[in-house]
Design an enzyme around this catalytic site. Structure first.
Site: not given
Length: 395
Positions: A184, A186, A207
């Site tokens: 990801s 992120e 996460y």
């Protein structure tokens, strides 16, 4: 965060899933029929030559946005696709309903679902051993960033340790399999854009931190055991199948309902956050391309364009002739404890090495999602007008 999806009825949904006992006793998955079949997009599906075995793909997170698009893509490539899903009293197979064929129809059923969980190593090992897949795609996750602050232990267990459990199952299998790990953007967190494979990770949520762990587990198993294991660092990718709790779909869903008079306001958080948004259908092709290379590697997949949430609002509301400022309310509860300000990918490696590039641009993506959610709102309005549901549940 698990998004709400339609309940398809106990009889139909239960029939979609093979239990562990029914297949584990059969040993290796049998080849699908060599007859020409129609894929999800129409046309002829590739068929194996006499005596040739179809490629077998195993997908975790198959019921999600990416899982459904990847399943379509692989079926059209002639694969036999197996998906692992969690047991739940609320069935969440709506994204796959158009692909489903009753498993008793052995000629046409090339997609099958099985119960397993990334928190249960025994189930992962059992299905990898029983199916002997050629390719394994780990797409499953507790993927909602904001929710990961609320349930950090669970997020870490499923996203990070879950990937480790699956890698170990693949490592111990009697047949080598190529492994794809869904990363990801992120993971980059506060690292300034543009972000590439060489950029440092600085995660800003449980996460993202869990995804970083899964990334390095994958690299470690590749280097330590010689697994053909790839990390796909995909930047934000959206579609009409995106969960309604994610900001892009929350916006387009609201646009459809506001346009039809079913609600008046939508509540959002940080409008200045900038993201590199692409179309999920384009990105699953890059996943597959990674596993077709001669050597494994890690790849950033991105459009290389960045837009703020406010720009997304402007594009979505103006498309139907509305002013977003008349309908958006800022709610502090939607701000994260640690914000990620700007993500913009540098996908040079993927474009050169894989030959991949996005096909759907930002404006077309927004229009695609709004068009879909206007049609959804029209169906909802029929039920409201008939008195079956109450539109006043939302402001």
């Amino acid at each position: 965060m698990a998004t709400h999806e339609s309940n398809n009825g106990t009889g139909q949904s239960e029939a979609k899933v093979d239990t562990a006992g029914s297949l584990a006793g059969d040993g290796e998955a049998q080849p699908a029929s060599s007859q020409i079949q129609t894929g999800s997009g129409g046309g002829e599906v590739p068929r194996p030559m006499p005596g040739e075995r179809r490629k077998v793909a195993l997908i975790t997170g198959i019921t999600g946005q990416d899982g459904s698009y990847l399943t379509e893509f692989l079926l059209e490539k002639g694969y036999e696709v197996h998906g692992l899903i969690r047991r739940s009293s609320n069935f969440n197979t709506a994204r796959l309903d158009h692909l489903y064929v009753d498993p008793h129809n052995a000629v046409k059923a090339r997609m099958k679902l099985h119960y397993a969980d990334l928190s249960d190593a025994s189930s992962l090992r059992r299905w990898v051993d029983a199916l002997l897949p050629d390719e394994v795609y780990n797409l499953a996750a507790q993927s909602h960033v904001a929710v990961s602050f609320e349930i950090p232990d669970y997020t870490a267990d499923v996203v990070a340790t879950g990937a480790l459990r699956l890698l170990e199952a693949v490592r111990c299998a009697t047949k080598p399999a190529r492994y794809y790990q869904a990363g990801s953007s992120e993971m980059f967190g506060s690292t300034p854009p543009p972000q590439s494979e060489a950029s440092p990770f600085h995660p800003r949520s449980p996460y993202a931190a869990a995804k970083v762990a899964a990334h390095w587990y994958t690299v470690n198993y590749r280097e330590a055991y010689g697994l053909f294991a790839c990390n796909g660092i995909l930047f934000n990718h959206e579609s009409p199948r995106r969960g309604e709790s994610f900001v892009t779909r929350k916006i387009t869903r609201a646009v459809g309902r506001i346009r039809l008079g079913l609600q008046t306001k939508v509540f959002l958080g940080n409008l200045s956050a900038a993201r590199d948004w692409g179309f999920a259908g384009d990105y699953v092709e890059a996943m597959w391309m990674m596993l077709q290379q001669e050597e494994p590697g890690d790849y950033v997949v991105a459009t290389e364009e960045s837009h703020t949430v406010e720009e997304f609002l402007q594009a979505a509301f103006s498309y139907v002739g509305l002013n977003w400022k008349d309908h958006v309310v800022i709610d502090p509860r939607y701000f994260r404890p640690a914000e990620v300000d700007s993500l913009k990918g540098d996908s040079t490696k993927a474009r050169k090495a894989l030959g991949w590039k996005p096909k759907v641009g930002f404006q077309d993506l927004v229009k695609m999602m709004v068009d879909h959610d206007i049609e959804t709102a029209k169906r909802e309005k029929v039920l409201v007008d008939a008195g079956y549901i109450d539109a006043q549940q939302q402001p």
